[in-house]
Design a protein around this motif. Structure first.
Motif, short mmCIF file in Angstrom:
data_model
loop_
_atom_site.label_atom_id
_atom_site.label_comp_id
_atom_site.label_asym_id
_atom_site.label_seq_id
_atom_site.Cartn_x
_atom_site.Cartn_y
_atom_site.Cartn_z
N ARG A 8 -13.25 -1.63 -3.66
CA ARG A 8 -14.37 -1.04 -2.67
C ARG A 8 -14.36 0.33 -2.81
N THR A 9 -13.15 1.11 -2.79
CA THR A 9 -13.15 2.55 -2.45
C THR A 9 -12.44 3.26 -3.81
N GLY A 10 -11.63 2.87 -4.56
CA GLY A 10 -11.03 3.35 -5.48
C GLY A 10 -9.59 3.79 -4.95
N TRP A 11 -9.17 3.67 -3.76
CA TRP A 11 -7.90 3.95 -3.17
C TRP A 11 -6.91 3.05 -3.60
N ASP A 12 -5.94 3.64 -4.37
CA ASP A 12 -4.80 2.74 -4.89
C ASP A 12 -3.69 2.96 -3.93
N VAL A 13 -3.28 2.05 -2.87
CA VAL A 13 -2.54 2.24 -1.85
C VAL A 13 -1.28 1.52 -2.34
N PRO A 14 -0.22 1.95 -2.63
CA PRO A 14 1.15 1.00 -2.91
C PRO A 14 1.66 0.71 -1.75
N ILE A 15 2.61 -0.35 -2.20
CA ILE A 15 3.38 -1.05 -0.94
C ILE A 15 4.80 -0.81 -0.92
N HIS A 16 5.53 -0.36 0.16
CA HIS A 16 6.99 -0.56 -0.20
C HIS A 16 7.55 -1.72 0.91
N VAL A 17 8.38 -2.48 0.52
CA VAL A 17 8.68 -3.45 1.28
C VAL A 17 10.04 -3.07 1.98
N ASP A 18 10.13 -3.06 3.12
CA ASP A 18 11.42 -2.90 3.92
C ASP A 18 12.09 -4.18 4.08
N GLY A 19 12.91 -4.62 3.06
CA GLY A 19 13.47 -6.07 3.23
C GLY A 19 14.89 -5.71 3.80
N ALA A 20 15.18 -4.93 4.90
CA ALA A 20 16.67 -4.50 5.28
C ALA A 20 17.26 -5.97 5.41
N SER A 21 16.69 -6.84 6.06
CA SER A 21 17.23 -8.04 6.19
C SER A 21 16.88 -9.30 5.34
N GLY A 22 15.57 -9.44 5.28
CA GLY A 22 14.76 -10.43 4.59
C GLY A 22 14.86 -10.24 3.12
N GLY A 23 15.26 -9.22 2.67
CA GLY A 23 15.52 -8.93 1.01
C GLY A 23 16.43 -9.62 0.30
N MET A 24 17.73 -10.08 1.45
CA MET A 24 18.77 -10.85 1.06
C MET A 24 18.67 -12.36 1.70
N ILE A 25 17.58 -12.59 2.39
CA ILE A 25 17.25 -13.88 2.89
C ILE A 25 16.48 -14.75 1.88
N ALA A 26 15.08 -13.96 1.82
CA ALA A 26 13.93 -14.82 1.32
C ALA A 26 14.27 -15.32 -0.50
N PRO A 27 15.07 -14.52 -0.96
CA PRO A 27 15.18 -14.98 -2.45
C PRO A 27 16.05 -16.19 -2.56
N PHE A 28 16.88 -16.61 -1.63
CA PHE A 28 17.68 -17.68 -1.55
C PHE A 28 17.11 -18.98 -0.94
N LEU A 29 16.38 -18.64 0.26
CA LEU A 29 15.97 -19.63 1.15
C LEU A 29 14.20 -20.10 1.01
N ASP A 30 13.54 -18.95 0.39
CA ASP A 30 12.15 -19.09 0.33
C ASP A 30 11.66 -18.55 -1.06
N PRO A 31 12.46 -19.23 -2.02
CA PRO A 31 12.21 -18.82 -3.58
C PRO A 31 10.75 -18.62 -3.99
N ASP A 32 9.69 -19.27 -3.31
CA ASP A 32 8.44 -19.67 -3.65
C ASP A 32 7.76 -18.48 -2.84
N LEU A 33 8.25 -17.88 -1.97
CA LEU A 33 7.36 -16.81 -1.20
C LEU A 33 7.41 -15.58 -1.99
N ALA A 34 6.05 -15.16 -2.34
CA ALA A 34 5.78 -13.83 -3.03
C ALA A 34 5.78 -12.81 -2.25
N TRP A 35 6.73 -11.84 -2.30
CA TRP A 35 6.93 -10.79 -1.31
C TRP A 35 7.34 -9.48 -2.25
N ASP A 36 8.03 -9.72 -3.52
CA ASP A 36 8.62 -8.74 -4.38
C ASP A 36 7.59 -8.22 -5.36
N PHE A 37 8.58 -7.98 -6.46
CA PHE A 37 8.04 -7.25 -7.60
C PHE A 37 7.08 -8.14 -8.42
#
Length: 466
Positions: free
Chosen positions: A237-266
């Motif tokens: 709509r606007t042309g603004w390209d806003v990136p995301i940083h994921v603060d996975g301080a805790s979940g970054g080492m939980i989701a890959p193993f327990l929620d493998p189908d959850l799309a949150w990463d690269f």
């Protein structure tokens, strides 16, 4: 770093030890007192210094019973031994300690694979002292990328969009690097950032959106994929390209193993960078974090220094320079030791205990759950509306008498009316320990219910910054 102010001088006094024990054990010198405001003139025997410091440390809480902290409080003896062997290695001296540097590189590649980097060979990342430093580095990269897109003479102030539930390091980043923090307040039963609110707070000066994979307030995941889709629409709509940083301080080492189908990463093209705390659900003792960028273009080259130090030229990007290599070695040991199946087993055990414990607490009657521990193995609960004899601060205080450290705190702006207790289940907190906690809570409830009212009503003003 904690800044300490001056204190009134303390009266010097004798050690006051048991005379019989002192005579029997000369290392416990009767006339030696620990220094409080100035160094003593003379050294003391090592055993004496150890004993006096050891005795004062008995006043600390038991780390294993600390249900407030996300930080690892147990590792295997082999890991502890490896850390002791490496405690004198400076992580920055990569020429002198090349294998420690190689372990760091391997950990970055392992995380790139774990977080589905499109080209693991193009990922750039590093270890840090924790997620706070990692977040600062990621924020700096976001700001520099935004600045590079601006036309000459642009005067707009950069801003960063995030939920009010973010860890305090993000407030620090905005303060230290002169970025406007756009904190989306909580509302009703929405305790973290939503896709709609994220987009509503963005404009042409937004350097990025911070999405938290595992809020410290209640353990819930923010909808990273939904936020990414909403930002895709905003760009259309606007042309603004806003990136995301994921603060996975805790979940970054939980989701890959327990929620493998959850799309949150690269897997999401809009995710530019991710951080995690190796010393949280990365299962390493305090002192290590990680930050990765999806490719080298996501980290501006001018932020990376080529340093000629102690005989070698190397790239570095960090706020700290000298720091111990022990934690990085411990992280590599843990990756090597557990593998995917081992991490899955450890994290699933934590989640199972959290869900069990939250369900048992809800069944007691006076408490209402805000979360169940089925994302992060973390849950928050409060008292039900008909409870008037006590509040969450009374519960926290009484549990502390039994050795349990369970924090009570109020939520941020627009939900400061809500005060909760929060329990973090970590590796080593077993079903047996959960039952012991429940037994103590059951024994305390009749006494709490017999009170005429909350004993410390002003406790509701307490904040929380874990």
């Amino acid at each position: 770093m904690v800044l300490h102010g001056g204190r009134p001088p303390r009266r010097r006094h004798a050690g006051g030890g048991n005379p019989f024990a002192t005579v029997a054990n000369p290392a416990l010198a009767d006339q030696i007192a620990a220094p409080h405001t100035a160094l003593a003139e003379d050294p003391v025997p090592a055993d004496t210094a150890w004993q006096l410091v050891h005795d004062e440390l008995m006043l600390d809480g038991n780390a294993r019973l600390n249900l407030a902290t996300f930080v690892t409080t147990w590792m295997e003896p082999q890991a502890t031994r490896l850390m002791a062997e490496c405690v004198d290695k400076n992580m920055i001296d990569k020429d002198e300690y090349p294998q420690t540097a190689e372990f760091e590189r391997r950990c970055v590649r392992i995380l790139a694979d774990l977080w589905h980097a499109p080209d693991p060979g193009d990922v750039i990342g590093c270890s840090t002292t924790g997620s706070s430093e990692a977040g600062m580095l990621a924020g700096m990269a976001l700001k520099r990328r935004w600045a590079a897109r601006q036309a000459p003479g642009h005067t707009g102030r950069p801003n960063l969009v995030m939920g009010a539930n973010v860890q305090v390091c993000w407030d620090k980043f905005c303060n230290y690097w002169e970025v406007e923090p756009r904190l989306v307040p909580m509302e009703g039963d929405r305790f973290h950032l939503s896709a709609e609110e994220a987009v509503a707070h963005c404009d042409e000066n937004t350097i990025g959106v911070v999405a938290v994979l595992g809020s410290t307030f209640d353990g819930s995941y923010e909808p990273v994929a939904g936020i990414a889709a909403a930002l895709d629409g905003l760009q259309d709509r606007t042309g603004w390209d806003v990136p995301i940083h994921v603060d996975g301080a805790s979940g970054g080492m939980i989701a890959p193993f327990l929620d493998p189908d959850l799309a949150w990463d690269f897997r999401l093209d809009r995710v530019a960078s991710i951080n995690t705390s190796g010393h949280k659900y990365g299962l390493v003792y305090p002192g290590v974090g990680w930050v990765l960028w999806r490719n080298r273009d996501a980290l501006p080259a001018e932020l990376v220094y080529q340093v000629n130090y102690l005989g070698g030229d190397m790239p570095t990007f960090a706020l700290n320079f000298s720091r111990p290599g022990a934690e990085v070695v411990a992280q590599y040991y843990t990756f090597f030791r557990l593998g995917r199946a081992g991490f899955r087993a450890v994290q699933q055990a934590c989640r199972d205990v959290a869900v069990y414990l939250s369900g048992q607490i809800a069944a007691l009657g006076p408490f209402r759950l805000l979360s169940r521990g089925d994302e992060l193995p973390v849950f928050a609960f409060t008292t039900t509306g008909d409870v008037t004899a006590f509040d969450v601060f009374d519960v926290s205080r009484r549990l502390r008498e039994h050795g349990w450290l369970v924090p009570a705190y109020t939520f941020p702006a627009d939900r400061t009316d809500l005060a909760v207790l929060r329990i973090v289940v970590r590796n080593g907190f077993t079903r047996d320990l959960a039952d012991l906690l429940l037994d103590d809570l059951r024994r305390l409830l009749p006494e709490l219910q017999a009170q005429p009212g909350p004993l410390h009503p002003s406790g509701g003003q307490a904040g929380f910054h874990h």
